[in-house]
Every structure is written in structure tokens, then in C-alpha cells.
Design a protein around this motif. Structure first.
Motif, PDB file in Angstrom:
ATOM      1  N   PHE A  89      20.315 -25.758  68.333  1.00  0.00           N
ATOM      2  CA  PHE A  89      20.778 -24.523  67.693  1.00  0.00           C
ATOM      3  C   PHE A  89      22.300 -24.434  67.826  1.00  0.00           C
ATOM      4  CE2 PHE A  89      21.724 -19.956  67.997  1.00  0.00           C
ATOM      5  CZ  PHE A  89      21.030 -19.442  66.922  1.00  0.00           C
ATOM      6  N   PRO A  91      25.509 -22.542  68.487  1.00  0.00           N
ATOM      7  CA  PRO A  91      25.840 -21.244  69.085  1.00  0.00           C
ATOM      8  C   PRO A  91      26.567 -20.345  68.084  1.00  0.00           C
ATOM      9  CG  PRO A  91      26.790 -23.056  70.362  1.00  0.00           C
ATOM     10  CD  PRO A  91      26.117 -23.668  69.185  1.00  0.00           C
ATOM     11  N   CYS A 118      16.342 -20.382  77.731  1.00  0.00           N
ATOM     12  CA  CYS A 118      16.405 -20.798  76.322  1.00  0.00           C
ATOM     13  C   CYS A 118      17.840 -21.210  75.990  1.00  0.00           C
ATOM     14  CB  CYS A 118      15.911 -19.710  75.383  1.00  0.00           C
ATOM     15  SG  CYS A 118      14.187 -19.272  75.648  1.00  0.00           S
ATOM     16  N   ALA A 119      18.307 -22.247  76.666  1.00  0.00           N
ATOM     17  CA  ALA A 119      19.747 -22.523  76.738  1.00  0.00           C
ATOM     18  C   ALA A 119      20.315 -23.294  75.547  1.00  0.00           C
ATOM     19  CB  ALA A 119      20.044 -23.289  78.027  1.00  0.00           C
ATOM     20  N   GLY A 120      19.494 -23.987  74.762  1.00  0.00           N
ATOM     21  CA  GLY A 120      20.025 -24.748  73.624  1.00  0.00           C
ATOM     22  C   GLY A 120      21.140 -25.682  74.052  1.00  0.00           C
ATOM     23  N   GLU A 141      15.837 -25.117  79.327  1.00  0.00           N
ATOM     24  CA  GLU A 141      15.533 -25.442  77.928  1.00  0.00           C
ATOM     25  C   GLU A 141      14.269 -26.302  77.895  1.00  0.00           C
ATOM     26  OE1 GLU A 141      16.736 -24.711  74.725  1.00  0.00           O
ATOM     27  OE2 GLU A 141      15.114 -26.048  74.136  1.00  0.00           O
ATOM     28  N   ARG A 142      13.413 -26.031  76.909  1.00  0.00           N
ATOM     29  CA  ARG A 142      12.129 -26.738  76.848  1.00  0.00           C
ATOM     30  C   ARG A 142      12.155 -27.943  75.918  1.00  0.00           C
ATOM     31  NH1 ARG A 142       7.848 -23.270  73.960  1.00  0.00           N
ATOM     32  NH2 ARG A 142       9.080 -24.121  72.260  1.00  0.00           N
ATOM     33  N   GLU A 143      12.922 -27.863  74.841  1.00  0.00           N
ATOM     34  CA  GLU A 143      12.830 -28.900  73.802  1.00  0.00           C
ATOM     35  C   GLU A 143      13.707 -30.111  74.140  1.00  0.00           C
ATOM     36  OE1 GLU A 143      10.657 -28.555  71.199  1.00  0.00           O
ATOM     37  OE2 GLU A 143      10.061 -26.722  72.243  1.00  0.00           O
ATOM     38  N   GLY A 170      12.068 -27.281  80.968  1.00  0.00           N
ATOM     39  CA  GLY A 170      10.809 -26.574  81.199  1.00  0.00           C
ATOM     40  C   GLY A 170      10.662 -25.362  80.317  1.00  0.00           C
ATOM     41  N   ASP A 171       9.480 -24.767  80.405  1.00  0.00           N
ATOM     42  CA  ASP A 171       9.175 -23.544  79.662  1.00  0.00           C
ATOM     43  C   ASP A 171       9.766 -22.365  80.438  1.00  0.00           C
ATOM     44  OD1 ASP A 171       8.097 -21.297  78.511  1.00  0.00           O
ATOM     45  OD2 ASP A 171       6.032 -22.040  78.495  1.00  0.00           O
ATOM     46  N   ALA A 172      10.727 -21.710  79.822  1.00  0.00           N
ATOM     47  CA  ALA A 172      11.426 -20.617  80.511  1.00  0.00           C
ATOM     48  C   ALA A 172      10.517 -19.438  80.816  1.00  0.00           C
ATOM     49  CB  ALA A 172      12.601 -20.156  79.657  1.00  0.00           C
ATOM     50  N   ASN A 191      19.240 -15.861  74.894  1.00  0.00           N
ATOM     51  CA  ASN A 191      19.238 -15.751  73.432  1.00  0.00           C
ATOM     52  C   ASN A 191      18.027 -16.538  72.960  1.00  0.00           C
ATOM     53  OD1 ASN A 191      19.712 -15.593  70.720  1.00  0.00           O
ATOM     54  ND2 ASN A 191      21.332 -17.141  70.715  1.00  0.00           N
ATOM     55  N   ALA A 212      11.943 -24.257  66.811  1.00  0.00           N
ATOM     56  CA  ALA A 212      11.685 -23.652  68.132  1.00  0.00           C
ATOM     57  C   ALA A 212      12.811 -22.723  68.556  1.00  0.00           C
ATOM     58  CB  ALA A 212      11.506 -24.750  69.178  1.00  0.00           C
ATOM     59  N   ALA A 213      13.965 -22.842  67.889  1.00  0.00           N
ATOM     60  CA  ALA A 213      15.093 -21.975  68.234  1.00  0.00           C
ATOM     61  C   ALA A 213      15.060 -20.665  67.461  1.00  0.00           C
ATOM     62  CB  ALA A 213      16.414 -22.691  67.948  1.00  0.00           C
TER      63      ALA A 213
HETATM   64  C1  LIG Z   1      18.182 -19.218  69.587  1.00  0.00           C
HETATM   65  S1  LIG Z   1      18.285 -20.700  70.484  1.00  0.00           S
HETATM   66  C2  LIG Z   1      19.583 -20.258  71.602  1.00  0.00           C
HETATM   67  C3  LIG Z   1      20.323 -21.397  72.228  1.00  0.00           C
HETATM   68  C4  LIG Z   1      21.532 -20.978  73.052  1.00  0.00           C
HETATM   69  N1  LIG Z   1      21.152 -20.093  74.134  1.00  0.00           N
HETATM   70  C5  LIG Z   1      22.556 -20.302  72.185  1.00  0.00           C
HETATM   71  O1  LIG Z   1      22.719 -19.079  72.286  1.00  0.00           O
HETATM   72  O2  LIG Z   1      23.211 -20.977  71.397  1.00  0.00           O
HETATM   73  C6  LIG Z   1      16.795 -20.648  71.456  1.00  0.00           C
HETATM   74  C7  LIG Z   1      16.528 -21.870  72.307  1.00  0.00           C
HETATM   75  O3  LIG Z   1      15.370 -21.618  73.097  1.00  0.00           O
HETATM   76  C8  LIG Z   1      14.595 -22.808  73.195  1.00  0.00           C
HETATM   77  N2  LIG Z   1      13.232 -22.378  73.565  1.00  0.00           N
HETATM   78  C9  LIG Z   1      12.299 -21.792  72.780  1.00  0.00           C
HETATM   79  N3  LIG Z   1      11.219 -21.464  73.493  1.00  0.00           N
HETATM   80  C10 LIG Z   1      11.474 -21.842  74.776  1.00  0.00           C
HETATM   81  C11 LIG Z   1      10.740 -21.760  75.990  1.00  0.00           C
HETATM   82  N4  LIG Z   1       9.518 -21.215  76.055  1.00  0.00           N
HETATM   83  N5  LIG Z   1      11.313 -22.240  77.125  1.00  0.00           N
HETATM   84  C12 LIG Z   1      12.552 -22.804  77.085  1.00  0.00           C
HETATM   85  N6  LIG Z   1      13.286 -22.910  75.962  1.00  0.00           N
HETATM   86  C13 LIG Z   1      12.764 -22.430  74.822  1.00  0.00           C
HETATM   87  C14 LIG Z   1      14.758 -23.457  71.866  1.00  0.00           C
HETATM   88  O4  LIG Z   1      14.475 -24.832  71.931  1.00  0.00           O
HETATM   89  C15 LIG Z   1      16.250 -23.150  71.562  1.00  0.00           C
HETATM   90  O5  LIG Z   1      17.066 -24.179  72.055  1.00  0.00           O
END
Ligand SMILES: C[S@@+](CC[C@H](N)C(=O)[O-])C[C@H]1O[C@@H](n2cnc3c(N)ncnc32)[C@H](O)[C@@H]1O
Length: 284
Positions: A89, A91, A118-120, A141-143, A170-172, A191, A212-213
Motif C-alpha cells: 500500500f 502511504p 497493519c504496517a504495510g 504486517e501479515r502479507e 503475523g495477524d495483527a 491504518n 488486503a490493504a
Molecule cells: C491500508 S494499509 C496501511 C499500511 C500502512 N500502515 C500505511 O499507512 O501506509 C493496511 C495494511 O494492513 C495489512 N493487513 C490487513 N489485515 C491484516 C492483519 N489481520 N494483520 C496484519 N496486517 C494486516 C495489509 O496487508 C496492508 O499492508
């Protein structure tokens, strides 16, 4: 061809293609091809034939709605320049406000523990580490693809002298993720994917940001609900949470937090265009 003429032609082309900021994008791409800053374009001599061809190809791609940041490979976020590309994703400027709120709120707290769920690309976590060198920062971050970008950015920032962050795969929303930090976290920033499943998104996002983002279920809040529940376990009493959301969620996200009974001082914040943008709260 002069740079000025090429940029003017490209800007007209991008405008026709529906790009929201055609002049800016045309200039950024020209600066990228020439390896100079956008402000230096004014005094740039001109494109060589090879550069002109490369510029045209990039403008073509941008006209096909490939995100500018995928073409240049970088995205600015607060004081940082992060690497981005397919699989992560990009930023957004709105998220800088959430990060800024988090950084301002923990002023005066020594060695805060800050978690970015959900760090992207790692944008929020790395901005905090850059601006608060004493903070202990985690990014989850999961993906797989996004994780690789987060790690690449984290390595680059550490090599540049910032305090290293811990990137966790991992799954946040899962209780096992960061379980050692339960009731220890000073500030949780997230985010998450929050776009309602049937909402319209611009082609740059719909075709290039990972699904997923973006997508968060019928009302966009599937992941938010789970993160808020996980946050209640992670954040220590008196600590904070900040959750970015869509502009139509300025009431529903505060309601999610309120319904748990775990949070006080629930406040929704607007962006510079006065759109509801993120909700913050304090752990009871
Ligand atoms: C909207 S993006 C935000 C990325 C970053 N924080 C930013 O603001 O640019 C959401 C991110 O959450 C990740 N994500 C989605 N579901 C998740 C979960 N259950 N656990 C961890 N990461 C997850 C996605 O892969 C994506 O990278």
C-alpha cells in the motif's frame, strides 16, 4: 525538446486521462528521469533523446493510472522517503496526520512503546522511530509482499541512523501476536483496511494497492473491530489508540470503541479538507 515543453505536453495528457494532479505528476516524472529535484527543473537544460523517450514511456504508464509512486519507486511520509512498489500500500498524506497525532501525544513520555498494526511499508512505525529515537517501536504486517517492503524500509532507516524497529510477521488481530506486550503499550497506531466492500476506489488504488490493504467487509469495519479488541489487551491503562478510517466512518468507528467499554476520551479527528479521518481514545 525543452523540459518545459515536454512537461506542459505531459501535464495536458495526464489531465485528459483524469489524473487529479497532472502538473505535479508530470514534473515529478521529469525530475525522476533527470535525477534531480522538482525545484531544479526550472534550470534544467533539456532531455537527451534517450531521456525524452523514457519520459514519454513513464507518462504513458501514468496515463494508464499506474500510481506515480510505483513509477518513481518512492513515497514521502512526514520526514522520510520510503521505498514502495507492487505488493504494498502506498502511504497517504492523510495518514501523516494520524502519525503526527501519535507523536505529539507521547511527547514527554520517556521510552514509550509504540505499536503500528497493519504496517504495510512501515510508514507509521518508521516515522515514529525517526521522530522519537527513544521509542521502542514494533510494526506488524501479515502479507508476505508488504512485509518485504516493510523490512527493506526498516533496514534502510536503521542504516541511515534511525533507531531500529522490530518488524513482526503475523495477524495483527490475533491474541498471540505481540502477546509479550499485553498491557505494556503506550501508543497503538493503525491504518487498517477499512474500505467498505462495494465502495468505489480510484484505479490507482483498486488496481495497484493490494486487496488486503483496502477491503474491510460490508461496512469496512471487520478488521477495525478486531483491532480495537486486540488493542484493549495491548494498550496499558492510560495509554492511547489511534485508528484511521474512511470519511463515512466518523461516527461508526467511535461507536466501535465506545461499545467495548474499554476506552475513554473517544475523539474523532478531521483532515485538512475537514473530512472525518481518524479516531483516538485512551485506555481505561
Ligand atoms: C491500508 S494499509 C496501511 C499500511 C500502512 N500502515 C500505511 O499507512 O501506509 C493496511 C495494511 O494492513 C495489512 N493487513 C490487513 N489485515 C491484516 C492483519 N489481520 N494483520 C496484519 N496486517 C494486516 C495489509 O496487508 C496492508 O499492508
Amino acid at each position: 525538446m525543452s523540459v518545459r515543453a515536454a512537461v506542459a505536453r505531459a501535464a495536458a495528457r495526464l489531465k485528459e486521462a483524469g489524473i487529479a494532479s497532472p502538473r505535479f505528476d508530470a514534473e515529478e516524472l521529469a525530475a525522476f528521469v533527470l535525477g534531480i529535484s522538482r525545484s531544479a527543473l526550472l534550470t534544467a537544460a533539456g532531455f537527451t533523446p534517450v531521456e525524452a523517450e523514457r519520459y514519454e514511456a513513464l507518462v504513458d504508464e501514468r496515463a494508464r493510472r499506474v500510481p506515480l509512486q510505483h513509477l518513481t519507486g518512492v513515497a514521502g511520509f512526514r520526514y522520510l522517503e520510503l521505498s514502495v512498489g507492487p505488493g504494498v500500500f502506498i502511504p497517504r498524506p492523510e495518514t501523516e496526520l494520524l502519525a503526527g497525532w501519535g507523536i505529539d501525544t507521547i511527547k514527554g513520555i520517556d521510552k514509550p512503546i509504540v505499536v503500528d498494526l497493519c504496517a504495510g511499508s512501515g510508514a507509521i512505525a518508521l516515522a515514529v522511530a525517526h521522530e522519537r529515537p527513544d521509542a521502542v517501536v514494533y510494526a506488524v504486517e501479515r502479507e508476505r509482499h508488504a512485509l518485504a517492503w516493510a523490512r527493506r524500509n526498516a533496514d534502510a532507516r536503521a542504516a541511515a541512523g534511525d533507531t531500529p524497529i522490530t518488524v513482526v510477521a503475523g495477524d495483527a488481530t490475533a491474541p498471540r501476536t505481540l502477546a509479550d506486550l499485553n498491557a505494556e503499550v503506550t501508543m497503538l497506531l493503525t491504518n487498517p483496511p477499512y474500505v467498505p466492500d462495494r465502495a468505489f476506489v480510484a484505479p490507482e488504488a483498486g488496481e495497484h494497492d493490494p486487496g488486503a490493504a483496502l477491503w474491510g467487509g460490508p461496512d469496512g469495519l471487520d478488521v477495525v473491530r478486531r483491532l480495537v479488541a486486540r488493542g484493549a489487551a495491548l494498550v496499558k491503562p492510560g495509554g492511547w489508540i489511534g485508528v484511521e478510517h474512511a470519511d463515512v466512518q466518523g461516527e461508526s468507528v467511535p461507536a466501535v470503541l465506545a461499545a467495548t467499554g474499554d476506552w475513554d476520551e473517544i475523539v474523532d479527528h478531521r483532515d485538512l479538507a475537514e473530512r472525518p479521518r481518524f479516531t483516538t481514545a485512551r485506555r481505561r
